[in-house]
Motif scaffolding. Structure first.
Motif, short mmCIF file in Angstrom:
data_model
loop_
_atom_site.label_atom_id
_atom_site.label_comp_id
_atom_site.label_asym_id
_atom_site.label_seq_id
_atom_site.Cartn_x
_atom_site.Cartn_y
_atom_site.Cartn_z
N LYS A 46 35.40 16.58 6.70
CA LYS A 46 34.56 15.90 7.71
C LYS A 46 35.24 15.90 9.07
N GLN A 193 24.01 6.55 12.24
CA GLN A 193 24.23 7.82 11.54
C GLN A 193 23.30 8.87 12.13
N THR A 195 21.51 12.76 11.92
CA THR A 195 21.15 13.88 11.05
C THR A 195 21.70 15.17 11.67
N TRP A 222 27.41 12.50 8.93
CA TRP A 222 26.57 11.68 9.81
C TRP A 222 27.19 11.33 11.15
N PHE A 223 28.38 11.88 11.44
CA PHE A 223 29.06 11.50 12.69
C PHE A 223 28.29 11.96 13.92
N GLN A 229 25.25 10.92 21.76
CA GLN A 229 25.18 10.27 20.43
C GLN A 229 26.27 9.20 20.30
N ALA A 233 25.93 5.22 19.37
CA ALA A 233 26.66 4.55 18.28
C ALA A 233 27.41 3.32 18.84
N GLU A 357 34.17 9.08 3.33
CA GLU A 357 33.81 8.83 4.73
C GLU A 357 34.81 9.36 5.75
#
Ligand SMILES: Cc1cc2nc3c(=O)[nH]c(=O)nc-3n(C[C@H](O)[C@H](O)[C@H](O)COP(=O)(O)OP(=O)(O)OC[C@H]3O[C@@H](n4cnc5c(N)ncnc54)[C@H](O)[C@@H]3O)c2cc1C
Ligand code: SF4
Length: 508
Positions: A46, A193, A195, A222-223, A229, A233, A357
């Protein structure tokens, strides 16, 4: 003649010193996904995907703003596999000999860039509040480098939560109002999150093919991977979680991995968010009456206090910092850190969440996985490598001082005035892990005793010479000394036997 302007994977900020110093019309921005950086430790998939996808989007935004960008994708057939190699290749291609770089956050890369046979100008990374010179001036002549005093300087410097020359609401630090045990219910639904879009999908496929065997789950991914973005967040966190951030900052829950934490460190460290935009958003929420002072102050302290302070220590202490081992701990990192089975509920859940995660919050890192490594006497270099690999926010300038210094006391007490060790009682107070653990947190010796209970005394006993005189640890030694001799002997031999079982590969 054009110059090359190197932009690294954690330098994705338009205000980067190297970009500010460059000529958009003439210079070439060099960005490269290289094998050396992606594999000097076994990074979580990730983390690699987050960085590569964010780099690709940042390169596109630079092009849209008129920059010429020479971008090497990981699988380009001519990709040399290292930052130095890519600089040489681009220098050849564009007939350039001058390179502008913004100082990397890792000694390894700073040294590699100094060795590149081109004219390299290295600019200080001014995305941080405190310059190297400023931190050195603050540190000079002080007997102890305590974060709290440095933090006050940063409050004065930024004016954050200041009322003229005084701290807002009369105090610098509201920590005594924080750190409540785990709540029954958490109202925050977790971080925003995203997409995966086409760019992210392509990177996910690449990472799956090339790094699919690394520890960690790539999907679901989902970062945030760009500035807009990351800002969304941040807004969600400020609106929905910050009011309770302080209260439950140290709590841990089986069913909730994020509680009221921001989960923005990877965005901030990669350059998608800035220190001041985050802190000003928190301050605005406090000024609007939406967030209590203990939450706003606690949160801002983590960023302008702890984050800036650990960076100062990393650069002050020099390249050998990651090899420090003041307590001469030499046990190998047990397999359970890589997902091997364990009966310890707290460790199993912290590692499981890390695998899924690439995230665990501070107290899980410090008081579960870090506490265990310190109590069990694990080699700090191996512990450091693990933290550097498994978290999406892990870059050496911030990870190493937190691990080597704060968590493992391997720097001999530069960062931590006493080792962060605790028995199972602390974990039990702050979490609900112990309720469903195979071990009993209230059992101190014998069958089923919580290993943290055994290892806690084992740690204090084996490091008595070093810590007995520490004013903050006197009570612990007095409690140990009050136990009868036979009981002390049993605790130590149970701890020894437990460690031997772990070393023999038994499921412990
Ligand atoms: C052993 C160990 C290793 C760590 N490794 C890293 C790492 O590689 N990268 C990293 O960014 N943080 C690291 N930390 C610090 C901290 O755990 C993370 O910054 C935090 O958990 C990130 O989650 P969050 O964004 O939800 O933070 P929150 O709890 O919501 O805090 C807000 C922000 O404050 C900053 N912050 C908080 N504590 C620290 C700290 N001790 N040092 C620096 N910044 C801090 C982060 O930018 C974070 O995003 C480590 C801590 C320990 C004990
Ligand atoms: S009983 Fe001990 S090992 Fe089990 S969850 Fe609690 S602290 Fe962890």
């Amino acid at each position: 003649m054009s110059r090359l302007v190197l932009v690294l994977g954690d330098q994705l900020s338009p205000e980067l010193a190297g970009l500010q110093a460059a000529d958009r019309a003439a210079d070439i921005v060099v960005m490269a996904e290289v094998a050396e950086e992606a594999s000097y430790v076994g990074h979580h998939p990730k983390k690699i995907a987050f960085i590569f996808a964010s780099m690709r989007k940042f390169a596109a935004s630079l092009r849209a703003a008129g920059w010429q960008v020479a971008y090497s994708e990981f699988d380009d057939s001519e990709n040399s596999g290292s930052i130095a190699g890519e600089l040489l290749r681009r220098a050849d291609q564009y007939e350039a000999s001058d390179v502008v770089v913004t100082e990397p956050g890792e000694w390894r890369l700073i040294e590699a860039l100094r060795d590149v046979p081109l004219k390299v100008e290295m600019l200080e990374d001014d995305r941080f509040l405190a310059s190297h010179a400023e931190f050195e001036r603050w540190a000079e002549g002080r007997k102890a480098l305590r974060m709290e005093y440095f933090y006050r300087e940063m409050r004065r410097k930024t004016g954050l939560l200041m009322d003229g020359d005084n701290p807002a609401e009369g105090k610098w630090n509201f920590d005594h109002e924080n750190r409540k045990p785990a709540p029954d219910e958490v109202s925050f639904g977790g971080p925003m999150q995203f997409t995966p879009d086409e760019v992210v999908q392509e990177v996910l496929d690449l990472v799956e093919a090339r790094f699919g065997d690394n520890f960690g789950d790539l999907r679901p991914f989902w970062f945030a991977t760009d500035r807009s973005q990351a800002r969304r967040a941040l807004s969600k966190f400020i609106r929905e979680a910050l009011p309770k951030f302080g209260d439950f900052q140290d709590a841990m829950l089986m069913e909730n991995r994020f509680l009221y934490h921001a989960v923005i460190s990877m965005y901030l460290n990669a350059g998608l968010l800035t220190v001041m935009e985050i802190c000003e958003a928190a301050q605005d929420a406090w000024q609007a009456g939406d967030v209590p002072i203990n939450a706003a102050e606690g949160f801002i302290r983590q960023i302008i206090g702890w984050r800036e302070y650990v960076r100062g220590i990393y650069f002050l202490e020099g390249p050998d910092y990651t090899r420090r081992n003041a307590l001469t701990h030499d046990r190998d990192l047990p397999w359970l850190y890589w997902g091997g089975e364990t009966k310890m509920q707290c460790m199993a859940r912290a590692v499981e969440q890390t695998r899924e995660e690439a995230y665990a919050h501070h107290i899980q890192r410090l008081m579960v996985t870090g506490n265990f490594a310190l109590l069990a006497g694990i080699d700090p270099a191996q512990v450091h490598e693990w933290y550097l690999a498994v978290y999406a926010d892990a870059f050496e300038w911030v990870e190493a001082p937190n691990t080597i210094g704060m968590s493992q006391y391997a720097d001999g007490g530069i960062i931590a005035s006493k080792p962060y060790v605790s028995s199972g009682a602390y974990i039990n107070r702050m979490s609900n892990y112990c309720k469903s653990c195979a071990y009993s947190v209230t059992t101190k010796t014998g069958e089923g005793a919580c290993p943290f209970n055994l290892l806690y005394w084992h740690f204090l006993d084996r490091h008595r010479d070093r810590f007995e005189g520490n004013a903050r640890m006197g009570n612990m030694y007095r409690t140990w000394d009050r136990m009868d001799a036979e009981r002390r002997k049993t605790v130590l031999s149970d701890a020894q036997a437990w460690l031997a079982r772990m070393e023999a590969g038994e499921v412990v």
